[in-house]
Design a protein around this motif. Structure first.
Motif, PDB file in Angstrom:
ATOM      1  N   THR A   1       0.841  -1.194   0.000  1.00  0.00           N
ATOM      2  CA  THR A   1       0.000   0.000   0.000  1.00  0.00           C
ATOM      3  C   THR A   1       0.877   1.246   0.000  1.00  0.00           C
TER       4      THR A   1
ATOM      5  N   ALA B   1      -0.164   6.407   3.461  1.00  0.00           N
ATOM      6  CA  ALA B   1      -0.759   6.190   4.785  1.00  0.00           C
ATOM      7  C   ALA B   1      -1.353   7.502   5.295  1.00  0.00           C
TER       8      ALA B   1
ATOM      9  N   ASP C   1      -3.926   4.222   2.736  1.00  0.00           N
ATOM     10  CA  ASP C   1      -3.541   2.897   2.254  1.00  0.00           C
ATOM     11  C   ASP C   1      -4.157   2.534   0.900  1.00  0.00           C
TER      12      ASP C   1
END
Length: 351
Positions: free
Chosen positions: A187, A190, A193
């Motif tokens: 991913t 953040a 994600d």
């Protein structure tokens, strides 16, 4: 003194008639899908009971679903533009994941060599599909349907023979898993994600659009789908063009299979079965004609976005997800009607 009148416009070559910018926009294959995507986004934003759908986190969720569809839907769209279908694209997702999984867990391959061999295997399947279609002259619908059933049987039979189950597991213990997962199944951004599969999807869309609009091969794709005989008479390598499209479709399905294997750390024998219709729906919603010769990669990506929004939006709205496929069926029907209507209006417009 006699006067003369200007010659009638009936003698003018219609290819030289000026076309307005508005008419050119109407003739874009992805216009109907874009309008549909806006309507569906607004609809799910209004019925959302969680307040998440329109946020960045919500966007990360539906683009994850859209990416898994769009990675294959884009080459499927190009294949449809060239006048062919591939009904084995869905089961090929499972076949590729199982192939890589069995190489690593049963035969001791590390992850990267297994991924390389899986892509070679997928290219071979696409080559067989294309070669059989061109050699036999049978409809690609029949040839790839036979491949679909063959791969489905092989997936189940070989997996049970080697593992005594219908799944391959323990992928995360294979050497090279971490580095491969960071490329295909990690991913970014953040805490939202977004999945890296979204980046693969966008990259494939950009490459496919460049090929269709900037390269001579893109003209060949449209030409063989519009009129195969005329294309061959003008020197277009019909057989090579169509086989290349089958290979690209199979490679894209293998990419999704590898992404799924690394994400789930396992693969079921029935993975991907039925997804071929989702890929075709995305391409058709995106403006591809079933008769070939018309469509775009961007349209297929917009179609995949609609499917992603539908699957996630229905859950966020609190509706019963059992109705998701009914929703997709209705969307497909409406999209074809809208694309047909806009196309006829655009073809009728001259200025």
């Amino acid at each position: 003194m006699s006067t003369t009148t200007a010659p009638a416009a009936t003698g003018t070559d219609e290819r030289l008639v000026a076309v307005s910018r508005f008419t050119r926009v109407l003739r874009r294959p992805e216009l109907g899908a874009l309008l549909g995507a806006i309507v569906i986004y607004v609809m799910f934003a209004l019925v959302d009971t969680t307040g998440v759908f329109v946020t960045i986190a919500g966007t990360a969720r539906w683009t994850d679903v859209a990416a898994s569809v769009g990675i294959v839907a884009v080459p499927v769209a190009l294949l449809m533009i060239s006048g062919e279908f591939d009904l084995s694209a869905g089961v090929m997702v499972g076949t590729s994941g199982l192939f890589a999984g069995l190489l690593t867990t049963q035969y001791g391959f590390s992850m990267w060599p297994a991924i390389g061999l899986t892509l070679l295997f997928a290219a071979g399947i696409g080559l067989v599909n294309g070669w059989l279609v061109m050699l036999t002259g049978l409809p690609s619908f029949i040839v790839t349907l036979a491949m679909f059933f063959s791969l489905r049987g092989i997936n189940l039979g070989v997996t049970k023979m080697l593992t005594d189950t219908v799944r391959v597991a323990g992928i995360d213990k294979v050497p090279g898993y971490d580095s491969a997962a960071s490329v295909f199944a990690s991913t970014f951004w953040a805490p939202y994600d977004f999945r890296t599969s979204v980046l693969w999807w966008l990259a494939i869309t950009v490459v496919a659009t460049t090929v269709l609009t900037k390269l001579r091969f893109g003209n060949w794709v449209y030409a063989v789908g519009g009129d195969q005989t005329a294309a061959r008479n003008t020197g277009v390598p019909v057989r090579r063009t169509k086989i290349a499209m089958f290979v690209c479709t199979s490679l894209a399905a293998a990419l999704v299979g590898i992404i799924t294997l690394l994400r789930l750390k396992s693969m079921q024998a029935g993975q991907g079965v039925g997804e071929e219709f989702t890929f075709i729906i995305a391409a058709v919603v995106g403006g591809c004609l079933l008769t070939g010769g018309f469509g775009s990669a961007i349209g297929a990506s917009i179609g995949a976005s609609i499917i992603g929004m539908a699957f996630i939006g229905i859950a966020y709205a609190g509706w019963n997800t059992d109705w998701s496929w009914l929703f997709l069926g209705v969307i497909l029907f409406i999209a074809v009607l809208v694309n047909t209507f806009i196309g006829r209006r655009a073809q009728g417009a001259r200025k």
